[in-house]
Motif scaffolding. Structure first.
Motif, PDB file in Angstrom:
ATOM      1  N   GLU A   1       0.733  -1.231   0.088  1.00 53.98           N
ATOM      2  CA  GLU A   1      -0.019  -0.093  -0.157  1.00 53.98           C
ATOM      3  C   GLU A   1       0.874   1.360   0.041  1.00 53.98           C
ATOM      4  OE1 GLU A   1      -3.583  -1.767   2.577  1.00 53.98           O
ATOM      5  OE2 GLU A   1      -1.996  -0.791   3.461  1.00 53.98           O
ATOM      6  N   ALA A   2       0.306   2.379  -0.656  1.00 56.16           N
ATOM      7  CA  ALA A   2       0.981   3.547  -0.783  1.00 56.16           C
ATOM      8  C   ALA A   2       0.547   4.617   0.282  1.00 56.16           C
ATOM      9  CB  ALA A   2       1.174   4.225  -1.999  1.00 56.16           C
ATOM     10  N   TYR A   3       1.357   5.408   0.873  1.00 58.27           N
ATOM     11  CA  TYR A   3       0.791   6.338   1.895  1.00 58.27           C
ATOM     12  C   TYR A   3       1.397   7.745   1.356  1.00 58.27           C
ATOM     13  CZ  TYR A   3      -1.170   2.522   4.566  1.00 58.27           C
ATOM     14  OH  TYR A   3      -1.869   1.521   4.987  1.00 58.27           O
ATOM     15  N   VAL A   4       0.878   8.820   2.062  1.00 59.94           N
ATOM     16  CA  VAL A   4       1.496  10.137   2.162  1.00 59.94           C
ATOM     17  C   VAL A   4       1.622  10.501   3.446  1.00 59.94           C
ATOM     18  CG1 VAL A   4       1.071  12.641   1.650  1.00 59.94           C
ATOM     19  CG2 VAL A   4       0.207  11.340   0.044  1.00 59.94           C
ATOM     20  N   LEU A   5       3.017  10.713   3.820  1.00 63.11           N
ATOM     21  CA  LEU A   5       3.400  10.901   5.192  1.00 63.11           C
ATOM     22  C   LEU A   5       4.345  12.320   5.359  1.00 63.11           C
ATOM     23  CD1 LEU A   5       4.784   7.279   6.243  1.00 63.11           C
ATOM     24  CD2 LEU A   5       2.578   8.151   6.383  1.00 63.11           C
ATOM     25  N   GLY A   6       4.387  12.519   6.618  1.00 67.22           N
ATOM     26  CA  GLY A   6       5.363  13.942   6.906  1.00 67.22           C
ATOM     27  C   GLY A   6       4.800  13.837   8.466  1.00 67.22           C
ATOM     28  N   ARG A   7       5.363  15.114   9.007  1.00 65.20           N
ATOM     29  CA  ARG A   7       5.129  15.320  10.273  1.00 65.20           C
ATOM     30  C   ARG A   7       3.816  15.850  10.843  1.00 65.20           C
ATOM     31  NH1 ARG A   7       8.220  19.649  14.522  1.00 65.20           N
ATOM     32  NH2 ARG A   7       7.356  18.987  16.404  1.00 65.20           N
ATOM     33  N   PHE A   8       2.927  16.394   9.892  1.00 67.68           N
ATOM     34  CA  PHE A   8       1.617  16.643   9.749  1.00 67.68           C
ATOM     35  C   PHE A   8       0.686  15.699  10.096  1.00 67.68           C
ATOM     36  CE2 PHE A   8       1.595  15.266   5.233  1.00 67.68           C
ATOM     37  CZ  PHE A   8       0.607  14.583   5.088  1.00 67.68           C
ATOM     38  N   ASN A   9       1.167  14.167   9.705  1.00 67.21           N
ATOM     39  CA  ASN A   9       0.380  13.042  10.441  1.00 67.21           C
ATOM     40  C   ASN A   9       1.400  12.313  11.261  1.00 67.21           C
ATOM     41  OD1 ASN A   9       2.022  11.882   8.425  1.00 67.21           O
ATOM     42  ND2 ASN A   9       0.357  11.553   7.261  1.00 67.21           N
ATOM     43  N   ASN A  10       2.331  12.635  11.869  1.00 72.08           N
ATOM     44  CA  ASN A  10       3.267  11.789  12.499  1.00 72.08           C
ATOM     45  C   ASN A  10       3.867  10.670  11.984  1.00 72.08           C
ATOM     46  OD1 ASN A  10       3.178  13.437  15.240  1.00 72.08           O
ATOM     47  ND2 ASN A  10       0.869  12.796  15.482  1.00 72.08           N
ATOM     48  N   TYR A  11       4.025  10.660  10.764  1.00 71.56           N
ATOM     49  CA  TYR A  11       4.542   9.660   9.906  1.00 71.56           C
ATOM     50  C   TYR A  11       3.680   8.430  10.331  1.00 71.56           C
ATOM     51  CZ  TYR A  11       8.483  12.786   9.261  1.00 71.56           C
ATOM     52  OH  TYR A  11       9.237  14.013   9.055  1.00 71.56           O
ATOM     53  N   THR A  12       2.495   8.515  10.348  1.00 70.07           N
ATOM     54  CA  THR A  12       1.580   7.175  10.789  1.00 70.07           C
ATOM     55  C   THR A  12       0.909   6.699   9.257  1.00 70.07           C
ATOM     56  OG1 THR A  12       1.269   8.203  13.078  1.00 70.07           O
ATOM     57  CG2 THR A  12      -0.200   6.518  12.272  1.00 70.07           C
TER      58      THR A  12
ATOM     59  N   LEU B   1       1.968  25.678   5.120  1.00 69.05           N
ATOM     60  CA  LEU B   1       2.884  25.314   4.228  1.00 69.05           C
ATOM     61  C   LEU B   1       3.375  23.804   4.858  1.00 69.05           C
ATOM     62  CD1 LEU B   1       5.249  28.186   4.641  1.00 69.05           C
ATOM     63  CD2 LEU B   1       4.499  27.477   2.423  1.00 69.05           C
ATOM     64  N   TYR B   2       3.457  22.768   3.612  1.00 71.98           N
ATOM     65  CA  TYR B   2       3.705  21.454   4.329  1.00 71.98           C
ATOM     66  C   TYR B   2       4.764  20.714   3.285  1.00 71.98           C
ATOM     67  CZ  TYR B   2      -1.154  21.379   6.635  1.00 71.98           C
ATOM     68  OH  TYR B   2      -2.051  21.682   7.340  1.00 71.98           O
ATOM     69  N   ASP B   3       5.440  19.822   4.014  1.00 68.81           N
ATOM     70  CA  ASP B   3       6.375  18.951   3.434  1.00 68.81           C
ATOM     71  C   ASP B   3       5.812  17.567   3.417  1.00 68.81           C
ATOM     72  OD1 ASP B   3       8.402  20.831   3.135  1.00 68.81           O
ATOM     73  OD2 ASP B   3       9.815  19.661   4.590  1.00 68.81           O
ATOM     74  N   TYR B   4       6.020  16.975   2.571  1.00 70.54           N
ATOM     75  CA  TYR B   4       5.367  15.338   2.565  1.00 70.54           C
ATOM     76  C   TYR B   4       6.391  14.393   1.671  1.00 70.54           C
ATOM     77  CZ  TYR B   4       3.577  16.545  -2.156  1.00 70.54           C
ATOM     78  OH  TYR B   4       3.354  16.805  -3.669  1.00 70.54           O
ATOM     79  N   GLU B   5       6.222  13.139   1.545  1.00 70.03           N
ATOM     80  CA  GLU B   5       6.717  12.239   0.914  1.00 70.03           C
ATOM     81  C   GLU B   5       5.640  11.100   0.934  1.00 70.03           C
ATOM     82  OE1 GLU B   5      10.356  11.161   3.143  1.00 70.03           O
ATOM     83  OE2 GLU B   5       9.028  10.006   4.716  1.00 70.03           O
ATOM     84  N   TYR B   6       6.214  10.312  -0.278  1.00 66.55           N
ATOM     85  CA  TYR B   6       5.215   9.132  -0.489  1.00 66.55           C
ATOM     86  C   TYR B   6       5.944   7.689  -0.303  1.00 66.55           C
ATOM     87  CZ  TYR B   6       2.510  11.819  -3.783  1.00 66.55           C
ATOM     88  OH  TYR B   6       1.843  12.832  -4.291  1.00 66.55           O
ATOM     89  N   VAL B   7       5.353   6.979   0.380  1.00 66.76           N
ATOM     90  CA  VAL B   7       6.125   5.534   1.051  1.00 66.76           C
ATOM     91  C   VAL B   7       5.194   4.594   0.843  1.00 66.76           C
ATOM     92  CG1 VAL B   7       6.789   6.885   3.028  1.00 66.76           C
ATOM     93  CG2 VAL B   7       4.645   5.580   3.261  1.00 66.76           C
ATOM     94  N   TRP B   8       5.855   3.452   0.518  1.00 67.82           N
ATOM     95  CA  TRP B   8       5.349   2.168   0.317  1.00 67.82           C
ATOM     96  C   TRP B   8       5.427   1.098   1.225  1.00 67.82           C
ATOM     97  CZ3 TRP B   8       2.071   0.403  -3.060  1.00 67.82           C
ATOM     98  CH2 TRP B   8       2.135  -1.270  -3.381  1.00 67.82           C
ATOM     99  N   PHE B   9       4.434   0.786   1.913  1.00 68.11           N
ATOM    100  CA  PHE B   9       4.226  -0.248   2.600  1.00 68.11           C
ATOM    101  C   PHE B   9       4.186  -1.750   2.118  1.00 68.11           C
ATOM    102  CE2 PHE B   9       1.671  -2.972   5.719  1.00 68.11           C
ATOM    103  CZ  PHE B   9       2.838  -3.147   6.672  1.00 68.11           C
ATOM    104  N   ASP B  10       5.194  -2.638   2.332  1.00 67.41           N
ATOM    105  CA  ASP B  10       5.438  -3.891   1.799  1.00 67.41           C
ATOM    106  C   ASP B  10       4.739  -4.889   2.668  1.00 67.41           C
ATOM    107  OD1 ASP B  10       6.095  -6.250   0.702  1.00 67.41           O
ATOM    108  OD2 ASP B  10       7.521  -5.483  -0.358  1.00 67.41           O
TER     109      ASP B  10
END
Length: 425
Positions: free
Chosen positions: A327-338, A364-373
């Motif tokens: 599954e793919a997620y959008v993470l950043g400190r705005f959601n505690n990388y959860t 202003l937001y920083d974000y990244e895409y992560v993959w949960f294998d």
């Protein structure tokens, strides 16, 4: 495809006002869907890490929004925790020199916003809640004075400074990883008697204040007079990852950084970001970021906290699924990388695109895409973001000490550093 896009773009996540869980967990967590934008930082600098010195003038600012608006009866307390965020199981008398709990009385209603909400805020320590020992703490917010009605749990740190930490960021010592990983070497300089460093001392290293990256050090590489050295060849290696992506919604009157379109009606506001592409095959491109942080801002009004609008933000990632089971997620400190349902992306296999709509406050937001294998139960940014040694990251080192015979872990040292020498502090 147009139907799918329309559904996602104009769908503000539905708030289901169900009863919360029965118990708190010892992590950063929001237990009710109507609670948004939890902030916790050292009051000296907005959105700094929630770390303060014991017996100093430093304080923490904590705040959140309730999208049900109105006024609620919210209470809070704090609990001392171990180095690995388990309850210390000591009496509140051991870590508090004040009352055990208090009600949150500082709140303000939103104004000039499409979606109404109430902003709550408090400062710690205060006249009612005063910690007296260093360590990890969990702030618990709950309804109606009932701990069985959890609302928020928030981690913060109080440093009883007794050691100094000297640290550096270098290339990985593993030849195959030198272009992709960053290694943290550090030394604990102390004057306190440490009888058994292998048992009494723990050091936690974290990248960009992301708890998913935390590495626990229990065995120093070398023990010298008044020094513990941690520079083992195979430990404290971190993927360099990439600079964070970002967007700017400080104003909803014009389209700022990474904003493609703004849609507004009488009931909601939606923001469509430009479509993102994977960066795992491209060369490293240096750009300024906030290392995953975010800032609530509203240039259209006067008060960031109560006049900022909540908008549905549409994320689109043009990338194939890295593996069949994940599954793919959008993470950043705005959601505690959860990893949560709110920031999970839907996948359109025919177009090889991921989509997601997240309700976020203007700023202003920083974000990244992560993959949960799911096969390996791992979280990775590399499939979408790549990994580069050159990436500027911040690293946090927390040092814990438990005296022989003591019943709790004390946070005795802390440092926050960057792999850019000018940014170290």
């Amino acid at each position: 495809m147009q139907k799918i896009l329309f559904t996602i773009l104009f769908f503000i996540p539905t708030l289901i006002f169900a009863q919360s869980d029965k118990t708190f967990t010892y992590e950063n967590k929001i237990y009710l869907p109507n609670i948004k934008t939890v902030l916790c930082y050292n009051s000296n600098k907005e959105q700094s890490l929630p770390v303060i010195l014991l017996n100093s003038a430093e304080t923490l600012t904590f705040g959140f929004d309730d999208l049900l608006a109105g006024t609620k009866n919210y209470w809070y307390t704090i609990e001392h925790c171990t180095a690995d965020w388990q309850p210390s199981r000591i009496s509140s008398i051991d870590y508090l020199e004040s009352f055990n709990d208090d009600r949150i009385l500082n709140y303000r209603y939103s104004s000039n916003t499409t979606r109404k909400y109430t902003h709550y805020e408090l400062t710690l320590p205060n006249n009612q809640i005063q910690p007296k020992i260093g360590g990890n703490y969990l702030l618990k917010v709950y309804e109606d004075g009932d701990l069985k009605k959890p609302v928020i749990s928030q981690r913060f740190y109080i440093v009883d400074s007794q050691v100094a930490v000297a640290a550096e960021v270098s290339n990985s010592m593993q030849v195959e990883d030198r272009n992709y990983k960053q290694k943290i070497n550090f030394t604990i300089n102390h004057s306190i008697p440490i009888a058994n460093p292998y048992q009494d001392v723990k050091a936690v290293v974290m990248q960009n204040f992301n708890p998913n990256t935390a590495q626990i050090n229990t065995k120093p590489s070398f023990i010298r007079p008044n020094q513990l050295v941690y520079n083992d060849l195979t430990t404290n290696d971190f993927w360099g990852e990439n600079e964070f992506r970002k967007f700017d919604t400080r104003s909803l009157r014009y389209k700022a950084d990474n904003v493609k379109d703004i849609f507004r009606d009488n009931e909601s506001v939606n923001v469509m970001l430009f479509q993102d592409a994977p960066r795992n095959t491209s060369a490293f491109a240096n750009q300024y970021d906030e290392n995953g942080n975010y800032f609530i801002r509203n240039t259209d009004g006067r008060d960031d906290r109560t006049e900022s609008e909540y908008t549905g933000v549409l994320f689109t990632l043009n990338a194939p699924a890295p593996s069949p089971n994940g599954e793919a997620y959008v993470l950043g400190r705005f959601n505690n990388y959860t990893l949560s349902k709110e920031n999970k992306l839907l996948y359109d296999a025919s177009r090889k695109q991921f989509y997601g709509n997240i309700l976020l406050k203007q700023g202003l937001y920083d974000y990244e895409y992560v993959w949960f294998d799911k096969a390996t139960n791992t979280i990775e940014t590399k499939p979408f973001e790549g990994a580069f040694f050159q990436t500027e990251n911040s690293y946090q080192i927390f040092v814990y000490y438990r005296k022989p015979g003591a019943r709790w872990d004390t946070l005795v040292g802390y440092v926050n550093l960057s792999n850019k020498p000018s940014d170290r502090r």
